[in-house]
Scaffold this motif. Structure first.
Motif, PDB file in Angstrom:
ATOM      1  N   CYS A 151       0.854  -1.193   0.000  1.00 20.60           N
ATOM      2  CA  CYS A 151       0.000   0.000   0.000  1.00 20.60           C
ATOM      3  C   CYS A 151       0.890   1.244   0.000  1.00 20.60           C
ATOM      4  O   CYS A 151       1.792   1.372   0.833  1.00 20.60           O
ATOM      5  N   CYS A 154       0.155   3.276   3.618  1.00 21.61           N
ATOM      6  CA  CYS A 154       0.550   2.792   4.955  1.00 21.61           C
ATOM      7  C   CYS A 154       1.595   1.681   4.915  1.00 21.61           C
ATOM      8  O   CYS A 154       2.104   1.267   5.948  1.00 21.61           O
ATOM      9  N   CYS A 179      -4.366  -0.050   0.166  1.00 21.65           N
ATOM     10  CA  CYS A 179      -5.112  -1.139   0.806  1.00 21.65           C
ATOM     11  C   CYS A 179      -6.547  -0.695   1.098  1.00 21.65           C
ATOM     12  O   CYS A 179      -6.883   0.474   0.923  1.00 21.65           O
ATOM     13  N   CYS A 182      -6.865   2.296   3.562  1.00 20.03           N
ATOM     14  CA  CYS A 182      -6.469   3.624   3.048  1.00 20.03           C
ATOM     15  C   CYS A 182      -7.370   4.058   1.879  1.00 20.03           C
ATOM     16  O   CYS A 182      -7.638   5.245   1.721  1.00 20.03           O
TER      17      CYS A 182
HETATM   18 ZN   LIG Z   1      -2.899   1.235   3.473  1.00 14.85          ZN
END
Ligand SMILES: [Zn+2]
Length: 242
Positions: A151, A154, A179, A182
């Motif tokens: 991701c 994050c 992801c 997020c």
């Molecule tokens: Zn993420």
């Protein structure tokens, strides 16, 4: 002055009464154009040199900045790719993409070898897989490399975790995957992610499906046009027959 280049025909357009202007992607001199004289006459010897996907050694004569083809020795015509509609559009897309991202008159290029490899791969039957691989690498050559490791926001593994977190998203403006927590952009299926990771050369568990390949081509095609502002017509045609 005469010189030789190894070239792949990207495009051929009619010129004057019997000639064609060919656009070649060459290993030695990037993209260039040249006049093929008399090739639209019946029985013209060099007719093959203006056919789609002609890969050949072209001898060019240069005079006041204009090239004229004087001889052509074909290395491969990739004839198989002309006999199947899916293969034809996929191979045409390779040529179209090269034409868009390769500036004219540039030096030697990696793109040439990527294109030849993709066409060869397509001849072995791996048409859509070769196309996804080519598009992925061509985007990198054009300066729009994508990364689908983790991701982008994050750092979590994509497609891992529980429930919503497992979802994967792709954001066109930033060219990043995120992801499910997020969540930036449009949803991407796990099978699409698997195909893209394979194109990236990443070893990962997953399933190779025709639908995944089609979605991967759609995503890369949209992203390509988003960046270059050039629609790739053969990709649009291909997506209608897949
Ligand atoms: Zn993420």
């Amino acid at each position: 002055m005469e010189y030789k280049v190894n070239g792949l025909l990207l495009r051929a357009t009619d010129y004057k009464e019997n000639d064609k202007i060919v656009t070649l992607l060459t290993a030695e001199r990037g993209k260039l154009t040249a006049v093929l004289r008399g090739v639209r006459k019946n029985g013209a010897k060099l007719k093959f040199a203006a056919q789609p996907f002609c890969f050949a050694e072209y001898v060019l004569a240069e005079k006041s900045g204009r090239n004229t083809v004087t001889a052509v020795t074909q290395a491969d015509g990739f004839y198989e790719l002309r006999e199947d509609i899916v293969a034809f559009y996929a191979a045409s897309a390779v040529c179209e993409v090269c034409d868009v991202i390769q500036p004219e008159g540039d030096g030697a290029t990696d793109l040439f070898f990527l294109a030849i490899r993709a066409l060869r791969d397509m001849c072995t039957g791996n048409v859509t897989g070769a196309l996804v691989g080519f598009l992925w690498k061509a985007l990198a050559v054009a300066g729009y490399a994508l990364s689908c490791d983790v991701c982008a926001n994050c750092g979590a593994e994509l497609g891992e975790g529980d429930g919503e977190e497992r979802k994967i998203f792709f954001d066109f403006p930033s060219g990043t995957f995120t992801c499910g927590a997020c969540k930036k952009g449009a949803g991407v299926s796990p099978t699409t992610l698997y195909i893209l990771r394979k194109a990236d050369g990443t070893d990962c568990p997953g399933m190779e499906t025709d639908d995944g390949k089609k979605r991967a081509i759609k995503l890369l095609s949209r992203y390509f046009t988003f960046r270059t502002e050039e629609p790739i017509h053969s990709l649009a045609e291909l997506l209608t027959v897949l």
